[in-house]
Motif scaffolding. Structure first.
Motif, PDB file in Angstrom:
ATOM      1  N   GLN A 107       0.895  -1.102  -0.033  1.00 49.30           N
ATOM      2  CA  GLN A 107       0.046  -0.098  -0.085  1.00 49.30           C
ATOM      3  C   GLN A 107       0.853   1.295  -0.123  1.00 49.30           C
ATOM      4  O   GLN A 107       0.703   2.273  -0.711  1.00 49.30           O
ATOM      5  CB  GLN A 107      -0.923  -0.155   1.208  1.00 49.30           C
ATOM      6  CG  GLN A 107      -1.865  -1.137   0.972  1.00 49.30           C
ATOM      7  CD  GLN A 107      -2.689  -1.344   2.485  1.00 49.30           C
ATOM      8  OE1 GLN A 107      -2.455  -0.476   3.243  1.00 49.30           O
ATOM      9  NE2 GLN A 107      -3.570  -2.422   2.357  1.00 49.30           N
ATOM     10  N   SER A 147       2.513   1.832  -3.308  1.00 45.88           N
ATOM     11  CA  SER A 147       1.253   2.275  -4.388  1.00 45.88           C
ATOM     12  C   SER A 147       1.197   3.941  -3.948  1.00 45.88           C
ATOM     13  O   SER A 147       0.960   4.443  -5.207  1.00 45.88           O
ATOM     14  CB  SER A 147       0.065   1.425  -4.267  1.00 45.88           C
ATOM     15  OG  SER A 147       0.122   0.339  -4.414  1.00 45.88           O
ATOM     16  N   ILE A 148       1.382   4.319  -2.783  1.00 45.77           N
ATOM     17  CA  ILE A 148       0.939   5.831  -2.602  1.00 45.77           C
ATOM     18  C   ILE A 148       2.104   6.572  -3.141  1.00 45.77           C
ATOM     19  O   ILE A 148       2.013   7.894  -3.850  1.00 45.77           O
ATOM     20  CB  ILE A 148       1.004   5.781  -0.984  1.00 45.77           C
ATOM     21  CG1 ILE A 148      -0.347   5.371  -0.455  1.00 45.77           C
ATOM     22  CG2 ILE A 148       0.896   7.483  -0.960  1.00 45.77           C
ATOM     23  CD1 ILE A 148      -0.548   5.306   0.935  1.00 45.77           C
ATOM     24  N   LEU A 160      -3.228   8.484  -6.312  1.00 41.90           N
ATOM     25  CA  LEU A 160      -2.937   8.260  -4.556  1.00 41.90           C
ATOM     26  C   LEU A 160      -1.902   9.474  -4.467  1.00 41.90           C
ATOM     27  O   LEU A 160      -1.954  10.107  -3.151  1.00 41.90           O
ATOM     28  CB  LEU A 160      -2.379   7.114  -4.474  1.00 41.90           C
ATOM     29  CG  LEU A 160      -3.341   5.817  -4.579  1.00 41.90           C
ATOM     30  CD1 LEU A 160      -2.456   4.675  -4.189  1.00 41.90           C
ATOM     31  CD2 LEU A 160      -4.744   5.960  -4.015  1.00 41.90           C
ATOM     32  N   ARG A 187      -4.173  12.432  -4.077  1.00 39.53           N
ATOM     33  CA  ARG A 187      -4.962  12.658  -2.771  1.00 39.53           C
ATOM     34  C   ARG A 187      -3.992  13.100  -1.531  1.00 39.53           C
ATOM     35  O   ARG A 187      -4.511  13.831  -1.036  1.00 39.53           O
ATOM     36  CB  ARG A 187      -5.284  11.096  -2.571  1.00 39.53           C
ATOM     37  CG  ARG A 187      -6.417  10.699  -3.192  1.00 39.53           C
ATOM     38  CD  ARG A 187      -7.879  11.410  -3.121  1.00 39.53           C
ATOM     39  NE  ARG A 187      -8.913  10.881  -3.727  1.00 39.53           N
ATOM     40  CZ  ARG A 187      -9.892  10.116  -3.111  1.00 39.53           C
ATOM     41  NH1 ARG A 187      -9.342   9.620  -1.966  1.00 39.53           N
ATOM     42  NH2 ARG A 187     -10.890   9.754  -3.765  1.00 39.53           N
ATOM     43  N   PHE A 188      -2.825  12.413  -1.363  1.00 42.42           N
ATOM     44  CA  PHE A 188      -2.224  12.796  -0.139  1.00 42.42           C
ATOM     45  C   PHE A 188      -1.547  14.095  -0.127  1.00 42.42           C
ATOM     46  O   PHE A 188      -1.052  14.928   0.630  1.00 42.42           O
ATOM     47  CB  PHE A 188      -1.176  11.650   0.194  1.00 42.42           C
ATOM     48  CG  PHE A 188       0.161  11.861  -0.571  1.00 42.42           C
ATOM     49  CD1 PHE A 188       1.123  12.759   0.109  1.00 42.42           C
ATOM     50  CD2 PHE A 188       0.520  10.954  -1.233  1.00 42.42           C
ATOM     51  CE1 PHE A 188       2.409  13.084  -0.578  1.00 42.42           C
ATOM     52  CE2 PHE A 188       1.847  11.011  -1.801  1.00 42.42           C
ATOM     53  CZ  PHE A 188       2.923  11.915  -1.571  1.00 42.42           C
ATOM     54  N   ILE A 197       0.717  11.503   4.259  1.00 36.87           N
ATOM     55  CA  ILE A 197       0.520  10.139   4.250  1.00 36.87           C
ATOM     56  C   ILE A 197      -0.247   9.557   5.358  1.00 36.87           C
ATOM     57  O   ILE A 197      -1.159   8.510   5.041  1.00 36.87           O
ATOM     58  CB  ILE A 197       2.080   9.468   3.677  1.00 36.87           C
ATOM     59  CG1 ILE A 197       2.068   9.756   2.258  1.00 36.87           C
ATOM     60  CG2 ILE A 197       1.463   7.630   3.422  1.00 36.87           C
ATOM     61  CD1 ILE A 197       3.553   9.400   1.736  1.00 36.87           C
ATOM     62  N   PHE A 237      -3.935  10.325   5.305  1.00 35.34           N
ATOM     63  CA  PHE A 237      -4.488   9.575   4.269  1.00 35.34           C
ATOM     64  C   PHE A 237      -4.692   8.255   4.385  1.00 35.34           C
ATOM     65  O   PHE A 237      -5.801   7.293   4.248  1.00 35.34           O
ATOM     66  CB  PHE A 237      -3.581   9.933   3.068  1.00 35.34           C
ATOM     67  CG  PHE A 237      -4.063   9.174   1.819  1.00 35.34           C
ATOM     68  CD1 PHE A 237      -5.375   9.300   1.090  1.00 35.34           C
ATOM     69  CD2 PHE A 237      -3.343   8.121   1.015  1.00 35.34           C
ATOM     70  CE1 PHE A 237      -5.910   8.768   0.284  1.00 35.34           C
ATOM     71  CE2 PHE A 237      -3.908   7.360   0.122  1.00 35.34           C
ATOM     72  CZ  PHE A 237      -5.241   7.660  -0.548  1.00 35.34           C
ATOM     73  N   THR A 238      -3.716   7.407   5.246  1.00 31.27           N
ATOM     74  CA  THR A 238      -3.666   5.890   5.571  1.00 31.27           C
ATOM     75  C   THR A 238      -4.691   5.692   6.696  1.00 31.27           C
ATOM     76  O   THR A 238      -5.383   4.519   6.733  1.00 31.27           O
ATOM     77  CB  THR A 238      -2.468   5.351   5.549  1.00 31.27           C
ATOM     78  OG1 THR A 238      -1.798   6.073   6.464  1.00 31.27           O
ATOM     79  CG2 THR A 238      -1.569   5.488   4.313  1.00 31.27           C
ATOM     80  N   PHE A 253      -8.733  -0.115   1.504  1.00 31.28           N
ATOM     81  CA  PHE A 253      -7.530   0.475   0.720  1.00 31.28           C
ATOM     82  C   PHE A 253      -7.481   0.051  -0.953  1.00 31.28           C
ATOM     83  O   PHE A 253      -7.758   0.587  -1.854  1.00 31.28           O
ATOM     84  CB  PHE A 253      -6.236   0.294   1.090  1.00 31.28           C
ATOM     85  CG  PHE A 253      -5.096   1.117   0.474  1.00 31.28           C
ATOM     86  CD1 PHE A 253      -4.715   2.435   1.074  1.00 31.28           C
ATOM     87  CD2 PHE A 253      -4.590   0.532  -0.457  1.00 31.28           C
ATOM     88  CE1 PHE A 253      -3.709   3.105   0.316  1.00 31.28           C
ATOM     89  CE2 PHE A 253      -3.234   1.454  -1.216  1.00 31.28           C
ATOM     90  CZ  PHE A 253      -3.142   2.685  -0.766  1.00 31.28           C
ATOM     91  N   GLU A 312      -8.111   1.779  -4.471  1.00 30.07           N
ATOM     92  CA  GLU A 312      -7.300   1.711  -5.543  1.00 30.07           C
ATOM     93  C   GLU A 312      -8.228   1.301  -6.834  1.00 30.07           C
ATOM     94  O   GLU A 312      -8.047   1.866  -7.915  1.00 30.07           O
ATOM     95  CB  GLU A 312      -6.118   0.764  -5.474  1.00 30.07           C
ATOM     96  CG  GLU A 312      -4.961   1.444  -4.566  1.00 30.07           C
ATOM     97  CD  GLU A 312      -3.822   0.275  -4.492  1.00 30.07           C
ATOM     98  OE1 GLU A 312      -2.978   0.669  -5.107  1.00 30.07           O
ATOM     99  OE2 GLU A 312      -4.149  -0.757  -3.889  1.00 30.07           O
TER     100      GLU A 312
END
Length: 345
Positions: free
Chosen positions: A219, A222-223, A229, A232-233, A325, A328-329, A338, A342
């Protein structure tokens, strides 16, 4: 500090016929990685211990991952090393003649810790032979740490031969004047040098940071490699071409660069620059993703950051990357959530 485009005369190599490093002022650096791998093998393989129960020996260096370097500036040597080492051991029980095998792992040998405080883990293959494992966990570990101490001594003596050059003789009055000039005009950053687009030398610094995230390796990787992603963060537009030679652009163009290496879920290496840096100057940023129980440790090693931008660089990673991050997580702590995110993106 000299203005960009105007060289500071103290960085100019002069007054030596060979034109090298007057008075050891300039930063010089040697990559000690390959030398270290050979030296570690030489010192560790063959280490033996014995008692009334039996004998054990380090039989092989299975893995040595990491890097080492030595730098010199103003007559001072600065060492950086970080290793993950895996060894094989074999042993024989005296009474029965039974043979057993196992492993020794040194997950983090670095300049951050003394050798005595370095973690050394011993394991054994299934079956009998716990007495030999105990021998390795006591006398064996002690011998391994002695070998690591010998490696560091060799790194600081044998490997560094010739890095500190003879200095020219300077009259006391001139030396005093130069010292005062240095104290008032340049901050001692103990930094290597790079060249900007017009050939002006730029003092640079290396940054090493670690952060732990409550998310799986896949994960977190991927960020950093998925455009949606990243957006997003970072809460901004981004361009992400996650392949070797691919370009990236983040924070509305304030951070740009190129991917040099991508090892899925393990490592990312990038050419990285901030818009405010000298033209065409890039740092090298390496991100290592290390799985731990229920979490992922992100190890950041960055070389070539302009000295005057060091604090900004740290803030960028701490505030704009790590903290964002984590926020976000948190919203997608469940792996299923998650993965669903994705899929939507």
């Amino acid at each position: 500090m000299a203005k960009w485009g105007h060289g500071d005369p103290r960085w100019i190599v002069e007054e030596r016929a060979d034109g090298t490093n007057v008075n050891n002022w300039h930063w010089t650096e040697r990559d000690a990685t390959n030398w270290s791998k050979g030296k570690l093998r030489e010192l560790l393989v063959g280490v033996k211990v014995e008692n009334e129960v039996g004998s054990c020996e380090i039989s092989d260096l299975k893995q040595v991952e990491g890097e080492a370097s030595c730098s010199s500036r103003k007559g001072k040597l600065i060492f950086f090393y970080e290793w993950n080492i895996k060894l094989s051991w074999k042993g024989t029980v005296k009474e029965s003649g039974a043979k057993h095998r196992g492993s020794v792992e040194i997950p983090h040998l670095s300049e951050e810790n003394e050798v005595d405080d370095t973690e050394v883990n011993v394991s054994k293959k299934k079956g009998d032979g716990d007495s030999l494992k105990d021998l390795m966990k006591t006398a064996g570990v002690s011998k391994v740490k002695e070998a690591l101490e010998d490696y560091l001594k060799a790194l600081k003596t044998e490997f560094t031969t010739g890095m500190i050059l003879p200095t020219k003789t300077v009259p006391p009055q001139e030396m005093t004047a130069k010292r005062k000039l240095s104290e008032h005009t340049f901050q001692d950053s103990e930094s290597p040098m790079a060249l900007d687009a017009v050939g002006v030398r730029i003092p640079t610094v290396a940054i090493h940071m670690r952060e732990t995230f409550d998310t799986a390796v896949e994960q977190l990787y991927s960020i950093f490699t998925t455009k949606e992603l990243v957006q997003r963060f970072s809460k901004s537009s981004a361009v992400i071409e996650a392949e070797k030679g691919g370009k990236f652009q983040m924070f509305d163009g304030n951070v740009t660069g190129e991917y040099l290496e991508l090892l899925s879920n393990k490592r990312i290496v990038m050419k990285w620059r901030c818009k405010s840096w000298p033209e065409e100057h890039y740092a090298t940023v390496a991100l290592n993703f290390v799985p731990v129980v229920g979490q992922t440790e992100l190890q950041l090693n960055c070389k070539g950051v302009p000295v005057c931008k060091e604090e900004n660089m740290r803030q960028c990673w701490e505030k704009q990357h790590f903290e964002e991050i984590k926020r976000f997580t948190v919203a997608f702590a469940n792996p299923a959530q998650f993965n669903q995110l994705e899929g939507i993106l």
